[in-house]
Write an enzyme that holds these catalytic residues in place. Structure first.
Site, short mmCIF file in Angstrom:
data_model
loop_
_atom_site.label_atom_id
_atom_site.label_comp_id
_atom_site.label_asym_id
_atom_site.label_seq_id
_atom_site.Cartn_x
_atom_site.Cartn_y
_atom_site.Cartn_z
N GLU A 463 -3.72 61.02 -69.26
CA GLU A 463 -3.43 60.33 -70.57
C GLU A 463 -4.96 60.71 -70.87
O GLU A 463 -5.25 60.56 -71.86
CB GLU A 463 -3.66 58.47 -70.59
CG GLU A 463 -2.11 58.29 -71.19
CD GLU A 463 -0.90 58.30 -69.48
OE1 GLU A 463 -1.87 58.70 -68.37
OE2 GLU A 463 0.38 58.17 -69.31
N HIS A 533 6.40 47.46 -70.00
CA HIS A 533 6.47 48.41 -71.04
C HIS A 533 6.51 47.16 -72.11
O HIS A 533 7.27 47.22 -73.52
CB HIS A 533 8.13 49.17 -70.94
CG HIS A 533 7.71 49.95 -69.92
ND1 HIS A 533 8.10 49.55 -68.53
CD2 HIS A 533 8.26 50.94 -69.93
CE1 HIS A 533 8.30 50.36 -67.88
NE2 HIS A 533 8.24 51.88 -68.70
#
Ligand SMILES: Cc1ncc(C[n+]2csc(CCOP(=O)(O)OP(=O)(O)O)c2C)c(N)n1
Length: 733
Positions: A463, A533
Site C-alpha cells: 500500500e 473488513h
C-alpha cells in the site's frame, strides 16, 4: 552544472587533454570547487547555528566527492532528482546556489525551496527538476519510481502531455525526453525502510529508469551498518534484483565515483533498467548538530576516517597531477569563502515570511473544487421508449462509468492498485479465455480492456508503494486514480498519505503538487465483515491539512464527486462505502459524462423542523429510515443533512439547519470517541450555542472493534433504531 567562477589557470605539467575516467582537468577543478563550496557552507551553517542565527544544521560533509561527481554525470532540468539531506554537493553541482541554501537556513521568505517552511538541506527547485523532499527517511524512493513511470508513460503516449484548459492540466506542465533518468538517494540506514525494498521491486520488475544512490557512511545516527543491514553491506543484499546494473565504489574518490555513476546512467538511458550505486563515504561531523558522535564513536575510529576525507584527498590529487598548485588552490578557496560571505550577508538581511503566508498553498491556488466551476448538473439521456428499459444504476456502476468517461476525456489518467486490472496476463483476455476481474468489488471492471495495460494495471501488494508511486506520478503531471482495496489495510500507506501526499504543495511553497486521487473501499454493515473488513476512520484523514476527503452516500453523488476529485488540483481521498456499492438506496440514472458536484456542499436529504441529523456515508439511509419512523409514529419532523465531503465540509448548511431546528444529532459509523462528529459537535457548541434548545448528541459505533458475529456487529455499529431513539429523546428534551 554551475559554471566555473574564474577558474584558476592550469599548470602545464601534464598534457591538457589528459582525462580521468572521462573527466577533464577543468572538470576536476570544478569538482574540487563544488566540494569545497559544499563543505564551507556546512561550516558556515554550523557557525550560524552556534550564533543562533539559524535553527538547525545537518551537513553533507564527507559525501561531497560522490555527489559532485554524480552531478557532473547527470543532467539538471532534464533528469529528475529526489535527493536527501546530505546531497548538498549534488544540488550545488546541478545549479542551486549558496544563497538559495542560506535563505532556507535562516527561514527567509525568499527561500526558493520552501518559503521558510522546511529545515535546511530540504531542497526543491522546479527549474532543476529537484523535487521537494521530506524528513522521513526512505519515503522518497517510491516517489522516484512514480516519477520514472510517468516519464515512460509520456514517452509512450506523447499526446497525454498536451495541455488542456478547464482542469488540473491547465496548471500542470509536462516535460519528457525519452532517455531521462530519475535519481534518488539515501544513506545506508534508510535502506532498512520497507519503502526502499518496495521501490527496488517495482523498478526492477518493469525496468524503470531509476538511479538508486546509496551513500554509505556506515552510521545511521549512532547505529552502525552491521546492525542496520544483515551482513553489513547493502550491495550484497540487493545483488539478485533482475534488470539492475550495480556499482560499488569509493565515494570519497570523485574519479571513481564519476565512472560508476556514468556506467549506471548509460545502463539506464539505454532502457535496460534501473541501477544502484553504492558509494562508500565518510561522516566527519556528527549526524547533525543535535548529535555528538563522541558518545558512540571512539577517537581512534574518527581519526582513521579523517584520512579518507575527500576534500584533502582531491587536493592532494590535483597537486600530484599538476592540475593546480598550492597557491591556485588557496586562491580558489578564497573565492569560495568570499562567495559564501556574500551569500551569508544577504541571507541574514533577508525578510522573514509574513504571518499571512502561513495558510498559502495548502491547496491549489488555481483551482478551487468548492467553486461553481465544479458544478455541472446531471444530464441523463432522454427517457427510454419502454419504461423501465434502462435500469437505475448502482453506486458501483456510476463510479465505474465516471472512471471510463474521465479516462476517455483525459489520457493522463492511470488506474492501478491491487486486483484492479481485468487480467494481468493479457493473452487470456485476448484469447477470450477469461472475462476479467476489475477489482475485488468490480469497480474498475472493463477499464483495462478499453484503455490497455499502460493505463490500468495491477501493482504488487504494497500500500505504501501504491500511494508513494501515485505521488511521483502526480508530481510529474499524470493523474493517478489509485485504489486501496480495503480501508482496513491503508495503514502501511499512512506515512505516504500524512507526510508526503498532503504536503508536497505546502512544503515546496507551491513549487510542486501531487493531485492524486486515492479511492478507498471503506465501512461495515457487511454481516461478517469483522475487524479487518469493516473499519471506518475517516477522521484520521480529515485531520490532515492538504488532503480533501470525500464520502458519498449514493450513486449520483459518487459519480459527480469523483469527477470533481479527478479534475481538481488537490490530492483527494475518495471513500466508497462497500455496503452502498450495490444498495437499492440511492441508485440513479447515468448522469452523462460531465456531472460534477463541488466539494463542501451538503445535500438536504429530507427537510424537517424539529431535529437535525448531520451525517454521511452509510448512516444516511439509516437516518432516513429512522426519520420516517419518527414522523410516522410521533410526528417528529427530522431534517437530514448528508455532508458528502468531510474535508472541506459545509458549515453553512449545518448552521442553517441547526438554526432552524435548534436540536442536532451528529451521526457517523466510526467509533464514538474522537470520531468525525467530535469536531462538528464542538463547532456547533462553540458557534451555535445560542440556537440550541438541547445538548448536541452523537450517535456512532461503540468504542471497540467490529465483531464477526452478526448479532455483535449489529450491536456495535449504529443502527436505524439507535438514531430513532436519539431523535425521540432529543425532540422531547
Ligand atoms: C522514518 C524516519 N525514521 C527516523 C528518522 C530519524 N532519523 C533521521 S536521519 C536518521 C538516520 C539516517 O541514516 P542513514 O540513512 O544512514 O543516512 P545518514 O544520515 O547516515 O546519511 C534517522 C534515524 C527519520 N527522519 N525518519
Amino acid at each position: 552544472m554551475a559554471t566555473t567562477k574564474a577558474a584558476p589557470k592550469l599548470v602545464a605539467k601534464t598534457p591538457e587533454d589528459k582525462t580521468y575516467q572521462g573527466l577533464t582537468r577543468q572538470q576536476l577543478i570544478e569538482i574540487y570547487r563544488l566540494m569545497f563550496l559544499s563543505r564551507r557552507i556546512d561550516d558556515r551553517e554550523i557557525l550560524l547555528k552556534r550564533q543562533q542565527k539559524i535553527f538547525f544544521q545537518i551537513s553533507g560533509a564527507g559525501h561531497e566527492a560522490l555527489l559532485a561527481a554524480a552531478g557532473m554525470a547527470l543532467k539538471p532540468g532534464y533528469d529528475w532528482f529526489f535527493p536527501y539531506y546530505r546531497d548538498r554537493a549534488l544540488v550545488l553541482t546541478l545549479g542551486m546556489t549558496p544563497l538559495d541554501m542560506l535563505l532556507q537556513s535562516v527561514g527567509a521568505a525568499d527561500d526558493p525551496s520552501s518559503g521558510g517552511r522546511q529545515m535546511p538541506s530540504h531542497w526543491s527547485s522546479p527549474r532543476l527538476n529537484i523535487v521537494t523532499g521530506s524528513s522521513p527517511t526512505g519515503s522518497q524512493y517510491l516517489h522516484a519510481v512514480g516519477c520514472a513511470e510517468a516519464g515512460r508513460y509520456f514517452s509512450r503516449h506523447p499526446e497525454a502531455a498536451r495541455k488542456a484548459v478547464g482542469d488540473y492540466r491547465e496548471f500542470k506542465d509536462v516535460s519528457f525526453h525519452g532517455d531521462e533518468l530519475v535519481y534518488v538517494s539515501s544513506g545506508e540506514g534508510a535502506t532498512s525502510e520497507g519503502e526502499f525494498w518496495e521501490a527496488l521491486n517495482a523498478a526492477s520488475n518493469v525496468r524503470l529508469p531509476v538511479l538508486f544512490m546509496i551513500e554509505d557512511n556506515e552510521y545511521a545516527i549512532s547505529v552502525p551498518c552491521e546492525v542496520q543491514t544483515a551482513g553489513g553491506n547493502i550491495s550484497r543484499l540487493v545483488a539478485n534484483f533482475p534488470n539492475f546494473h550495480f556499482e560499488e565504489c569509493d565515494g570519497t574518490d570523485p574519479v571513481e565515483s564519476y565512472a560508476a555513476v556514468t556506467r549506471a546512467a548509460e545502463h539506464i538511458r539505454a532502457g535496460k533498467g534501473p541501477a544502484l550505486v553504492h558509494g562508500h563515504v565518510i561522516r566527519p561531523y556528527s549526524h547533525s548538530l543535535s548529535d555528538d558522535e563522541r558518545l558512540y564513536r571512539p577517537e581512534s575510529e574518527r581519526k582513521e576516517e579523517v584520512k579518507r576525507d575527500p576534500i584533502t584527498r582531491l587536493q592532494m590529487f590535483l597537486i600530484r597531477e599538476g592540475i593546480l598548485d598550492e597557491k591556485e588552490i588557496t586562491d580558489l578557496e578564497k573565492q569560495v569563502d568570499q562567495e559564501i560571505q556574500e551569500a551569508t550577508d544577504r541571507a541574514l538581511e533577508a525578510p522573514v515570511p509574513g504571518k499571512d503566508t502561513i495558510l498559502r498553498f495548502i491547496y491549489s491556488p488555481d483551482l478551487d473544487p468548492t467553486s461553481a466551476r465544479f458544478e455541472s448538473a446531471p444530464a441523463p439521456s432522454p427517457a427510454p421508449a419502454k419504461p423501465g428499459a434502462v435500469a437505475e444504476k448502482t453506486m458501483a456502476d456510476l463510479i465505474n462509468a465516471c472512471l471510463k468517461d474521465e479516462m476517455r476525456r483525459d489520457p493522463r489518467i492511470v488506474v492501478f492498485g491491487e486486483d484492479v486490472a481485468d487480467c494481468s496476463r493479457e493473452q487470456y483476455l485476448k484469447d477470450k479465455l477469461v472475462k476479467g476481474k476489475g477489482g475485488v468489488f468490480k469497480l474498475t471492471a472493463g477499464l483495462q480492456m478499453e484503455f490497455g495495460p499502460d493505463r490500468v494495471f495491477n501493482t504488487p501488494l504494497a500500500e505504501a508503494s501504491i500511494v508513494g508511486r501515485s505521488i511521483g506520478m502526480a508530481v510529474r503531471g499524470l493523474k493517478p486514480v489509485a485504489e486501496i482495496q480495503f480501508f482496513d489495510y491503508i495503514w502501511p500507506a499512512m506515512h505516504q498519505l500524512r507526510n508526503e501526499l498532503s504536503l508536497i504543495r505546502w512544503r515546496s511553497f507551491n513549487g510542486f503538487s501531487s493531485p492524486a486521487v486515492i479511492r478507498v473501499a471503506i465501512g461495515g454493515y457487511l454481516t461478517g465483515g469483522a475487524i479487518y473488513h469493516s473499519q471506518c476512520g475517516e477522521s484520521i484523514f480529515t485531520h490532515i491539512p492538504g488532503l480533501r476527503v470525500v464520502f458519498p452516500s449514493n450513486a449520483l453523488d459518487a459519480n459527480g464527486l469523483l469527477r470533481t476529485a479527478i479534475r481538481c488540483g488537490d490530492p483527494v481521498m475518495f471513500l466508497e462505502h462497500k455496503r452502498l456499492y450495490r444498495e437499492t438506496y440511492g441508485r440513479a440514472q447515468y448522469p452523462g459524462p460531465d456531472h460534477m458536484i463541488p466539494f463542501g456542499k451538503a445535500r438536504v436529504v429530507r427537510e424537517g423542523s424539529n431535529v437535525s441529523v448531520i451525517t454521511y456515508g452509510a448512516v444516511v439511509p439509516r437516518a432516513l429510515q429512522a426519520a420516517q419512523r419518527a414522523e410516522r409514529e410521533h410526528q417528529i419532523s427530522v431534517e437530514i443533512l448528508d455532508l458528502r465531503t468531510l474535508s472541506p465540509y459545509d458549515w453553512q448548511a449545518i448552521a442553517k439547519s441547526v438554526t432552524k431546528t435548534n436540536r442536532v444529532i451528529v451521526a457517523y459509523e466510526d467509533v464514538l470517541s474522537w470520531g468525525y462528529g467530535a469536531e462538528i459537535a464542538a463547532r456547533i457548541a462553540d458557534e451555535l450555542f445560542e440556537h440550541l434548545d438541547a445538548p448536541v448528541r452523537r450517535v456512532a459505533a461503540m468504542d471497540t472493534f467490529c465483531a464477526y458475529q452478526p448479532a455483535l456487529e449489529d450491536e456495535i455499529l449504529p443502527q436505524s433504531d439507535d438514531l430513532y431513539q436519539a431523535m425521540l429523546k432529543l425532540a422531547g428534551y
